[in-house]
Design a protein around this motif. Sequence first.
Motif: not given
Length: 340
Positions: A31-54
Amino acid sequence: MAEGRSSPLLEQVRSGNRQFQLLAAEGVLPLPPEELIPVQVDLAQGGDAEVAELARQSLRSVDVRVARPFLERQAGEVALAFFAEEINHPELLEVILRRRDVPRRILARLARRLPPDLQELLLLRQDAIVEEPAILEALEENPQVSSYSQRRIAEYREHLLPRRRTVPAEPVPAGPEEMSEEELAQAIEAARALPPAGELEPERTKLTEGQIRGLSIPARLKLTRGAPRLLRSILLRDSNPQVAVSVIVNNNLTDQEVEQTAANRSVVEEVLVAIARRREWSNKYSIMKSLVQNPRTPLMISMRMITKLSVRDLKELGRDRNIADAVRSTALRLYRIKQQ
C-alpha cells in the motif's frame, strides 16, 4: 480505522482479517505510505496486543524518507499525535514542530519529551504558545529542559503572555459627549489664543500642532472624522489613545501613511495594535516590517510577524539594539535557520 481509498487490501484489514492485519502492522502490505501508515497507527492503538506491538515496532523503525512527506502534507491529527508520543527520530519530530496546523495540544504533549536541540525550535512557535500557554508548562516538566529554554520560558511569561491587549473593533468615544460643528468652531477660535507651536495645519483648522493639542478631547475626536492628511498625521500622534485610534477608524489612510505610522516611535501602542489587526495592512510586507522594527509594538505582535521577514531583514533586526531583547534574539535564530 483510518479512512482511505477503497481497495481490497484495506477492506481485508478493516474487516478484521488477522493475517492481513499482521502484514499491515509489519509494513509489508503493498500500500502507498499515505494509506499504510494511518492503518499502522490504528493497529498500534488497537486491542490485539500482538498486532499492536508489531505495528509500533514497524512505525518506530519507519524509513524517514517515507514518513517525512506523509507527516509534512498528509498526516491527520491521530497520526501526528502518535508520532509525537512514540517516535524519537529528530527529523520527524522537527516536521511535526514545523507544521503550522498541528493541534496545540499535540505540541504540549511533545514538549514534555523534546531533546534540548528541538526545544529551541518549539520556542520559535510563538503563535502556538500564545494560543496554548500550557506548552510552556509542559516544557518545564521535561526532564531534559535546558537552561536556555528555562530562560526563554521566563522571558515569554514576562513579555509575551501577559500583554494580550487589543483595541475594540470600533473604538467609538464613550466618555466625552458628541460635539457639534458650532461648538467645534468655537473651540478652534478659542485655541487661536494659545501660543503657536509646531507645524501649521492650513486646510481645516488653520491652527498649529501645539494649538491643536490644546483642544479638548471631544474637539480632537471631532476633528478625526474626514481629516485631511496633515491633520491626520498630527492626530495619529495624539497622546490620547481614543483620539489616535479614531483617526484610523474614521479615515481612508494610504498604505504610505500606515507604513509611516507603523514605524513612528511616538505613537501610542493602541495605534500599532489597530494597524496590526487590519489584515489588508498587516499582510503588506513593508508595514509588517515597520511594526516589528518599532520597539513600541507589543511583543506578541512582533513575534507573530517576525517569522515572515526576509533573511536580510532578520539580520538587520538581529543587530538593532533599540528593539526588545526577545525580538532581537528571535531574529538572530531565524536568520541562522533560514540561511541554511
